[in-house]
Design a protein around this motif. Structure first.
Motif, short mmCIF file in Angstrom:
data_model
loop_
_atom_site.label_atom_id
_atom_site.label_comp_id
_atom_site.label_asym_id
_atom_site.label_seq_id
_atom_site.Cartn_x
_atom_site.Cartn_y
_atom_site.Cartn_z
N SER A 6 0.83 -1.21 0.00
CA SER A 6 0.00 0.00 0.00
C SER A 6 0.86 1.26 0.00
N LEU A 7 2.06 1.19 0.63
CA LEU A 7 2.98 2.33 0.58
C LEU A 7 3.45 2.56 -0.85
N ARG A 8 3.83 1.49 -1.52
CA ARG A 8 4.30 1.63 -2.91
C ARG A 8 3.17 2.10 -3.82
N ASN A 9 1.96 1.64 -3.57
CA ASN A 9 0.82 2.11 -4.36
C ASN A 9 0.65 3.62 -4.21
N GLU A 10 0.79 4.11 -2.98
CA GLU A 10 0.67 5.54 -2.74
C GLU A 10 1.76 6.31 -3.48
N LEU A 11 2.98 5.79 -3.46
CA LEU A 11 4.10 6.49 -4.08
C LEU A 11 4.00 6.48 -5.60
N ARG A 12 3.17 5.59 -6.16
CA ARG A 12 2.97 5.60 -7.61
C ARG A 12 1.99 6.68 -8.06
N LYS A 13 1.34 7.33 -7.11
CA LYS A 13 0.48 8.45 -7.45
C LYS A 13 1.36 9.68 -7.63
N PRO A 14 1.37 10.29 -8.81
CA PRO A 14 2.30 11.40 -9.06
C PRO A 14 2.23 12.52 -8.03
N LYS A 15 1.03 12.91 -7.60
CA LYS A 15 0.93 14.00 -6.62
C LYS A 15 1.55 13.60 -5.29
#
Length: 478
Positions: free
Chosen positions: A445-454
């Motif tokens: 879930s951390l990596r998923n968040e970091l894949r969001k450009p903003k």
């Protein structure tokens, strides 16, 4: 109550997924439900599980980590934390008194989110998810509670026994609590079944309960073995230390529909065909909570650094996905991984073999709102319509509307009725919604968040600012 197509040949259904709240249902949730009913004028509402936030502090005395557990014996750490924040303490009452209080709280929850439907006179049907039972009241008893409200179409399930009385009342349209058929007749009033809405209880967690009275077993050789253990066979000390692995997703994975339910999906089509007199399966759509593995076929695998990609979980771990635009309808959204069972129980294949079924819609994964087509069969989601649990930003929480056409039910229209469209961009508690939208519980879930450009840009800028402060601090110290 007979469901029937309107004179104009349409039939409208609202799917409400993951209300997931305690006795005091969030006001924004109720506003969304009320407005969705007002603008859509539905013929039926389907509730596709996790209506009850079973781990809410309100149920701390009767919480069941798994079916067969002792009520209140193994309360989740997050529940204890919320209870401390809210000033809720376990009571000293006996088990019977605690359970009676829970029953009244469940009734209060039902009364809150059903009020817009009962006031508008819209019939409804409910199935169950993996959190409903955790309040301590199991599905069969919740079924009886739902039937206390006007408009409930949950069919009563009577066990198949040799008893003549049971045989006289056995209903071929019902399999078990949460698994039943709702035939929709033609608009001409002649009684012919034009389509059917199937409610399916998709189970809760995989594996069987452990020792006597649901007591956990006494032996786990190493933490590595946690991945192959059911929560009810893990010592409580390890469960408490690994609450994410052993509770939120369950060490043995999510459940599936029962073998009886899968067989029933075939048998009920034969029964409906016999009722119509031609033996042919009727067009049918199924609604349930947990999606089957086939939902991953609506996605395409992409490199790990792809913006907005989400990582698969468990069986699909180690791979990243985006929606496959060639299979998904416009407006589809993928906000998190698909939380399916580790095994494919053959449900979709059984539907294909039975004939008639054209779609299966689920909830469970609160941020997903896509509709895909895999080999002529639709698979889709409704996101959470609740505002107490995690989910997307306020404007994207919503309720899915279906419009079926009598001449071809499989050529249905569907769209989301969102909070942003009906009410406004912001809820009454944007802080809670923001946390629920960006919550991080593990590495994936951390990596998923970091894949969001903003999010990535914010993290990068924050890191640069901190580095700047540290660098200048070191220079000045010299």
């Amino acid at each position: 109550m007979t469901l029937r197509f309107r004179e104009n040949g349409t039939f409208r259904v609202l799917q409400m997924a993951d209300i997931q709240d305690g006795p005091d249902v969030n006001e924004d949730t109720i506003r969304l439900i009320r407005e969705a009913i007002a603008v859509s004028d539905p013929d039926l509402i389907v509730l596709t599980g996790d209506q009850i936030r079973g781990y809410d502090p309100a149920y701390i005395d009767t919480f069941l980590r798994r079916r067969g557990d002792r009520p209140g014996a193994h309360v989740r750490a997050i529940t204890k934390f919320e209870a401390a924040v809210q000033g809720v303490k376990p009571s000293d009452d006996n088990a019977a008194a605690a359970m009676n209080r829970t029953r009244e709280k469940v009734r209060a929850t039902f009364s809150s989110f059903l009020e817009p439907a009962t006031t508008a006179g819209v019939p409804f049907a409910a199935t169950y998810g993996n959190h409903d039972f955790q309040c301590g009241v199991l599905a069969d008893e919740q079924d009886d509670m739902y039937r206390e409200f006007p408009g409930c179409l949950n069919r009563r399930c009577i066990p198949d026994t040799p008893s003549a009385l049971a045989a006289d009342h056995n209903d071929p349209l019902a399999c078990e609590p949460g698994t039943f058929a709702l035939p929709v007749e033609a608009s001409d009033g002649a009684g012919r079944i034009t389509m059917s809405v199937m409610m399916v209880n998709s189970g809760d967690y995989a594996g069987e309960t452990g020792g006597e009275d649901g007591e956990p077993g006494s032996h786990v050789e190493s933490p590595v073995q946690l991945a192959s253990q059911t929560a009810d066979t893990v010592p409580y000390e390890l469960y408490a230390s690994h609450s994410r692995a052993l509770d939120l997703a369950d060490s043995a994975g999510y459940g599936t529909p029962s073998p009886e339910a899968i067989q029933w999906l075939h048998d009920v089509q034969r029964h409906l065909g016999e009722r119509n007199g031609d033996g042919r399966p009727v067009p049918a759509i199924a609604f349930q909570h947990i999606p089957p593995q086939e939902f991953y076929q609506c996605l395409r695998e992409v490199p790990a650094w792809t913006p907005y990609a989400v990582e698969g979980t468990r069986t699909f771990a180690g791979k990243c996905y985006l929606l496959d635009e060639s299979k998904c309808r416009p407006g589809s959204l993928l906000g998190e991984s698909i939380g399916c069972a580790d095994v494919n129980c053959g449900e979709v294949e059984a539907m294909r073999k039975a004939g008639g079924y054209f779609a299966l819609f689920a909830g469970h994964d609160h941020k997903n709102a896509f509709v895909g087509n895999v080999d002529g069969f639709d698979l889709g989601y409704a996101p959470t319509c609740g505002f107490t649990s995690y989910g997307p930003k306020s404007a994207l929480r919503g309720i899915r509307l279906f419009t079926f056409h009598e001449d071809d039910p499989a050529a249905y229209d569907t769209r989301m009725l969102t909070y942003g469209e009906l009410i406004g961009r912001h809820s009454g508690n944007e802080v809670r919604v923001f946390v629920g939208d960006h919550i991080v519980t593990d590495g994936a879930s951390l990596r998923n968040e970091l894949r969001k450009p903003k999010v990535a840009a914010t993290v990068a800028l924050t890191g640069a600012a901190l580095a700047h402060v540290v660098w200048h601090g070191l220079i000045h110290r010299k």
